[in-house]
Motif scaffolding. Structure first.
Motif, PDB file in Angstrom:
ATOM      1  N   ALA B 197      82.854  69.261  -6.709  1.00 15.03           N
ATOM      2  CA  ALA B 197      82.702  69.480  -5.259  1.00 15.03           C
ATOM      3  C   ALA B 197      84.058  69.709  -4.611  1.00 15.03           C
ATOM      4  CB  ALA B 197      82.005  68.277  -4.637  1.00 15.03           C
ATOM      5  N   GLU B 198      85.068  68.929  -5.051  1.00 13.41           N
ATOM      6  CA  GLU B 198      86.395  69.074  -4.455  1.00 13.41           C
ATOM      7  C   GLU B 198      87.015  70.432  -4.785  1.00 13.41           C
ATOM      8  OE1 GLU B 198      87.852  64.418  -4.300  1.00 13.41           O
ATOM      9  OE2 GLU B 198      88.089  65.541  -6.152  1.00 13.41           O
ATOM     10  N   LEU B 199      86.862  70.857  -6.034  1.00 15.36           N
ATOM     11  CA  LEU B 199      87.442  72.149  -6.419  1.00 15.36           C
ATOM     12  C   LEU B 199      86.754  73.287  -5.674  1.00 15.36           C
ATOM     13  CD1 LEU B 199      88.046  71.789 -10.267  1.00 15.36           C
ATOM     14  CD2 LEU B 199      89.639  71.487  -8.387  1.00 15.36           C
ATOM     15  N   ARG B 200      85.438  73.183  -5.503  1.00 18.43           N
ATOM     16  CA  ARG B 200      84.726  74.198  -4.726  1.00 18.43           C
ATOM     17  C   ARG B 200      85.259  74.258  -3.310  1.00 18.43           C
ATOM     18  NH1 ARG B 200      78.410  73.171  -5.894  1.00 18.43           N
ATOM     19  NH2 ARG B 200      78.291  74.156  -7.933  1.00 18.43           N
ATOM     20  N   ALA B 201      85.461  73.071  -2.718  1.00 18.75           N
ATOM     21  CA  ALA B 201      85.932  73.027  -1.332  1.00 18.75           C
ATOM     22  C   ALA B 201      87.286  73.712  -1.203  1.00 18.75           C
ATOM     23  CB  ALA B 201      86.025  71.583  -0.854  1.00 18.75           C
ATOM     24  N   LEU B 202      88.128  73.557  -2.239  1.00 21.44           N
ATOM     25  CA  LEU B 202      89.467  74.143  -2.148  1.00 21.44           C
ATOM     26  C   LEU B 202      89.456  75.633  -2.475  1.00 21.44           C
ATOM     27  CD1 LEU B 202      91.625  71.358  -3.829  1.00 21.44           C
ATOM     28  CD2 LEU B 202      91.747  72.107  -1.450  1.00 21.44           C
ATOM     29  N   LEU B 203      88.640  76.035  -3.442  1.00 24.90           N
ATOM     30  CA  LEU B 203      88.781  77.387  -3.985  1.00 24.90           C
ATOM     31  C   LEU B 203      87.818  78.401  -3.389  1.00 24.90           C
ATOM     32  CD1 LEU B 203      89.341  76.468  -7.731  1.00 24.90           C
ATOM     33  CD2 LEU B 203      91.050  77.149  -6.062  1.00 24.90           C
ATOM     34  N   LEU B 204      86.762  77.910  -2.744  1.00 23.05           N
ATOM     35  CA  LEU B 204      85.792  78.860  -2.202  1.00 23.05           C
ATOM     36  C   LEU B 204      85.949  78.958  -0.697  1.00 23.05           C
ATOM     37  CD1 LEU B 204      82.687  77.939  -4.300  1.00 23.05           C
ATOM     38  CD2 LEU B 204      83.804  80.151  -4.206  1.00 23.05           C
ATOM     39  N   PRO B 205      85.942  80.168  -0.177  1.00 22.73           N
ATOM     40  CA  PRO B 205      86.019  80.303   1.277  1.00 22.73           C
ATOM     41  C   PRO B 205      84.765  79.722   1.906  1.00 22.73           C
ATOM     42  CG  PRO B 205      85.534  82.409   0.250  1.00 22.73           C
ATOM     43  CD  PRO B 205      85.805  81.448  -0.855  1.00 22.73           C
ATOM     44  N   ALA B 206      84.942  79.103   3.055  1.00 24.57           N
ATOM     45  CA  ALA B 206      83.806  78.480   3.723  1.00 24.57           C
ATOM     46  C   ALA B 206      82.780  79.557   4.081  1.00 24.57           C
ATOM     47  CB  ALA B 206      84.293  77.787   4.982  1.00 24.57           C
ATOM     48  N   PRO B 207      81.532  79.351   3.690  1.00 18.56           N
ATOM     49  CA  PRO B 207      80.533  80.394   3.896  1.00 18.56           C
ATOM     50  C   PRO B 207      80.165  80.586   5.358  1.00 18.56           C
ATOM     51  CG  PRO B 207      79.510  78.409   3.015  1.00 18.56           C
ATOM     52  CD  PRO B 207      80.979  78.169   3.044  1.00 18.56           C
ATOM     53  N   THR B 208      80.352  79.537   6.147  1.00 13.49           N
ATOM     54  CA  THR B 208      79.837  79.602   7.508  1.00 13.49           C
ATOM     55  C   THR B 208      80.881  80.031   8.520  1.00 13.49           C
ATOM     56  OG1 THR B 208      80.328  77.259   7.623  1.00 13.49           O
ATOM     57  CG2 THR B 208      78.051  77.864   7.206  1.00 13.49           C
ATOM     58  N   ARG B 209      82.110  80.215   8.070  1.00 15.44           N
ATOM     59  CA  ARG B 209      83.143  80.422   9.066  1.00 15.44           C
ATOM     60  C   ARG B 209      82.895  81.682   9.895  1.00 15.44           C
ATOM     61  NH1 ARG B 209      87.910  81.468   6.585  1.00 15.44           N
ATOM     62  NH2 ARG B 209      87.840  79.403   5.694  1.00 15.44           N
ATOM     63  N   GLY B 210      82.445  82.752   9.230  1.00 18.07           N
ATOM     64  CA  GLY B 210      82.197  83.999   9.938  1.00 18.07           C
ATOM     65  C   GLY B 210      81.186  83.813  11.058  1.00 18.07           C
ATOM     66  N   ASP B 211      80.181  82.955  10.814  1.00 12.91           N
ATOM     67  CA  ASP B 211      79.145  82.759  11.816  1.00 12.91           C
ATOM     68  C   ASP B 211      79.678  81.952  13.003  1.00 12.91           C
ATOM     69  OD1 ASP B 211      77.754  83.860   9.768  1.00 12.91           O
ATOM     70  OD2 ASP B 211      76.999  81.936   9.023  1.00 12.91           O
ATOM     71  N   LEU B 212      80.535  80.983  12.672  1.00 13.11           N
ATOM     72  CA  LEU B 212      80.991  80.091  13.730  1.00 13.11           C
ATOM     73  C   LEU B 212      82.095  80.699  14.578  1.00 13.11           C
ATOM     74  CD1 LEU B 212      81.158  76.785  11.690  1.00 13.11           C
ATOM     75  CD2 LEU B 212      79.435  77.417  13.371  1.00 13.11           C
ATOM     76  N   GLY B 213      82.816  81.628  13.979  1.00 17.09           N
ATOM     77  CA  GLY B 213      83.989  82.139  14.667  1.00 17.09           C
ATOM     78  C   GLY B 213      85.095  81.115  14.544  1.00 17.09           C
ATOM     79  N   PRO B 214      86.327  81.512  14.839  1.00 18.73           N
ATOM     80  CA  PRO B 214      87.430  80.562  14.699  1.00 18.73           C
ATOM     81  C   PRO B 214      87.284  79.424  15.689  1.00 18.73           C
ATOM     82  CG  PRO B 214      88.179  82.642  15.675  1.00 18.73           C
ATOM     83  CD  PRO B 214      86.747  82.830  15.293  1.00 18.73           C
ATOM     84  N   GLY B 215      87.502  78.220  15.224  1.00 15.21           N
ATOM     85  CA  GLY B 215      87.409  77.054  16.091  1.00 15.21           C
ATOM     86  C   GLY B 215      88.620  76.968  16.987  1.00 15.21           C
ATOM     87  N   PRO B 216      88.620  76.017  17.912  1.00  9.77           N
ATOM     88  CA  PRO B 216      89.739  75.904  18.857  1.00  9.77           C
ATOM     89  C   PRO B 216      91.068  75.664  18.158  1.00  9.77           C
ATOM     90  CG  PRO B 216      88.216  74.017  19.019  1.00  9.77           C
ATOM     91  CD  PRO B 216      87.563  75.026  18.153  1.00  9.77           C
ATOM     92  N   ALA B 217      91.047  74.795  17.130  1.00  6.87           N
ATOM     93  CA  ALA B 217      92.308  74.482  16.459  1.00  6.87           C
ATOM     94  C   ALA B 217      92.877  75.722  15.799  1.00  6.87           C
ATOM     95  CB  ALA B 217      92.089  73.391  15.427  1.00  6.87           C
ATOM     96  N   LEU B 218      92.006  76.459  15.125  1.00  6.81           N
ATOM     97  CA  LEU B 218      92.458  77.632  14.396  1.00  6.81           C
ATOM     98  C   LEU B 218      92.970  78.687  15.364  1.00  6.81           C
ATOM     99  CD1 LEU B 218      92.648  78.594  11.543  1.00  6.81           C
ATOM    100  CD2 LEU B 218      90.451  79.711  11.825  1.00  6.81           C
ATOM    101  N   ALA B 219      92.233  78.873  16.459  1.00  8.40           N
ATOM    102  CA  ALA B 219      92.635  79.873  17.435  1.00  8.40           C
ATOM    103  C   ALA B 219      93.991  79.499  18.026  1.00  8.40           C
ATOM    104  CB  ALA B 219      91.593  79.990  18.540  1.00  8.40           C
ATOM    105  N   ALA B 220      94.190  78.194  18.272  1.00  8.69           N
ATOM    106  CA  ALA B 220      95.428  77.754  18.888  1.00  8.69           C
ATOM    107  C   ALA B 220      96.609  77.931  17.939  1.00  8.69           C
ATOM    108  CB  ALA B 220      95.305  76.291  19.306  1.00  8.69           C
ATOM    109  N   SER B 221      96.331  77.828  16.633  1.00  4.04           N
ATOM    110  CA  SER B 221      97.446  77.931  15.686  1.00  4.04           C
ATOM    111  C   SER B 221      98.021  79.339  15.697  1.00  4.04           C
ATOM    112  CB  SER B 221      96.980  77.568  14.276  1.00  4.04           C
ATOM    113  OG  SER B 221      96.352  78.684  13.676  1.00  4.04           O
TER     114      SER B 221
END
Lengths: 217, 226
Positions: B197-221
């Motif tokens: 599970a940990e390796l998947r979390a690190l190596l696979l792009p999050a599947p839902t990110r495209g749907d959610l759009g960049p979050g506030p933290a990411l946008a601010a960075s």
């Protein structure tokens, strides 16, 4: 900053005059301690932990073995104390850099930039802190490194938005991944390559945390 | 205890018998098999004890060879460790590649690769420790091997490129995954399912990110890559 983290401190110029001088005792002791740390950093960064001996360190510091053993029980104690000193300095530098920055992402960027500025001023700090522990054939350096990662990841995630509260283990692994990029940069390009790396490192950390969170770990 | 008389060495037999009769043991034990035995001994000894606590004498004894034979194959113990490293990585890579069907898209491909890698680690923990823990501690060449392996893995991940990850993130993710493996192996036999599970979390792009759009933290960075 009390102890010497600048590379010049390892130079002979930092040695106090021989024989009788009127320097206060407390100053002499501080100077010796600074030279001990700076020599440990320079020697381990150059040779690695396994190949470094107490003799190498005291020779580089121009101190007696006796002075070394008054301060440290052995090489690994000296390594761990030096590692903690660098880690504490980076923590303080991050505090200063983020003092007036409430936004989490900006704080992350400022903390990472502060660490890179320290590594740029003395690349041996990066070699000692981030590269030497994994290359050492002994448990103490590796343990010190993991304590540093846990502490640094804790600091960076402390004020993170709730949705980014990743598992500490993964946040530490992510930091170790960033550290590996820093070490590669110092090894291949030297200190000059570090500053341009700052925005990418903090972006990778933020994106990594988002990715971990979204994968549901 | 009475032992049968030791057979005369070939050189001391009557001339007409030399080279006849039983085959000399050296010829049965051909160099390839000796080298192979030595690499297997190196894998288990270095993997179990670490680099410093293994000597060339240990390697010779474990492989049932003389010290001279060890030195006929390798310059020193580091040379032997590096050869064992290369063999382990090459064989594991072949087996992992063989288990992954051709033409898989990125996500199932990375998932299959993670599962295959964890099976490799479970099948031979000593070899895994040699690769992920011990090699780095064996001087500059060992550290360089480790770096090269990570770079290869990062490049493989990049080829399967995910456009939503910033440039260079693959190398961070691979190094982070390697650190997790190193830590887990140092702590003992890793728990495969949580590691997976940990390796998947690190190596696979999050599947839902495209749907959610960049979050506030990411946008601010302000550094989303491209």
């Amino acid at each position: 900053m009390s102890a010497g983290l600048a590379p010049e401190d390892a130079d002979l110029g930092a040695q106090l005059p021989r024989g009788r001088h009127r320097l206060p005792r407390v100053y002499v002791r501080q100077n010796q301690e600074d030279r001990l740390f700076a020599a440990t950093i320079a020697t381990v960064a150059a040779r690695g932990y396994d190949e470094t001996t107490v003799s190498d360190i005291v020779a580089a510091a121009r101190l007696s073995r006796r002075t070394f053993y008054q301060r440290f029980a052995n090489k690994s104690a000296c390594f761990v104390a030096t590692h903690e000193l660098i880690a504490a300095h980076l923590g303080e530098a991050a505090d200063v850099a983020t003092a007036e920055t409430p936004d989490w992402a900006a704080r992350t960027a400022a903390s990472i930039a502060a660490a890179l500025a320290a590594f740029e001023a003395n690349p041996d700090l990066a070699r000692f802190l981030l590269a030497a522990p994994l290359r050492a054939d002994a448990p103490e350096p590796a343990d010190a490194y993991r304590r540093f990662l846990a502490c640094a990841a804790g600091r960076l995630c402390e004020t993170a938005p709730v949705e980014l509260a990743a598992s500490p283990r993964l946040a530490e692994a992510l930091l170790a991944g960033l550290a590996s990029v820093v070490v590669d940069c110092v090894d291949s390009e030297g200190a000059e390559g570090l500053r341009p790396l700052a925005p990418r490192l903090s972006s990778w950390f933020v994106i990594g945390l988002r990715q971990i969170e979204a994968t549901g770990s | 205890m009475s032992r049968p008389a030791a057979p005369l060495p070939q050189a001391l037999r009557p001339l007409q018998e030399v080279g006849r009769g039983e085959v000399r043991p050296q010829r049965v034990d051909d160099p390839h098999r000796q080298r192979d035995r030595l690499l297997r001994a190196a894998t288990s000894l270095f993997g179990e004890r670490g680099y410093r606590h293994v000597t060339t004498n240990d390697l010779a004894a474990d492989a049932g060879l003389s010290l001279g034979t060890v030195y006929s194959f390798f310059d020193d113990k580091r040379d032997c460790l590096l050869a064992a490293y290369d063999l382990i990585v090459e064989e594991a890579r072949g087996r992992i590649a063989a288990r992954i069907p051709a033409g898989l898209p990125r996500r199932p491909l990375v998932e299959a690769a993670i599962a295959a890698l964890l099976d490799e680690i479970a099948a031979d923990p000593a070899a895994a420790r040699l690769v992920f823990v011990v090699a780095q501690t064996a001087g500059a060449e060992g550290a360089a091997r480790h770096r090269r392996t990570l770079a290869t893995a990062g490049a493989a991940l990049r080829v399967k490129g995910a456009a939503d990850l910033p440039d260079g993130f693959e190398d961070v993710a691979v190094a982070a995954a390697a650190f997790l493996l190193t830590s887990s192996l140092l702590e003992g036999m890793p728990d495969t399912s949580s590691l997976q599970a940990e390796l998947r979390a690190l190596l696979l792009p999050a599947p839902t990110r495209g749907d959610l759009g960049p979050g506030p933290a990411l946008a601010a960075s302000g550094h989303q890559g491209r």
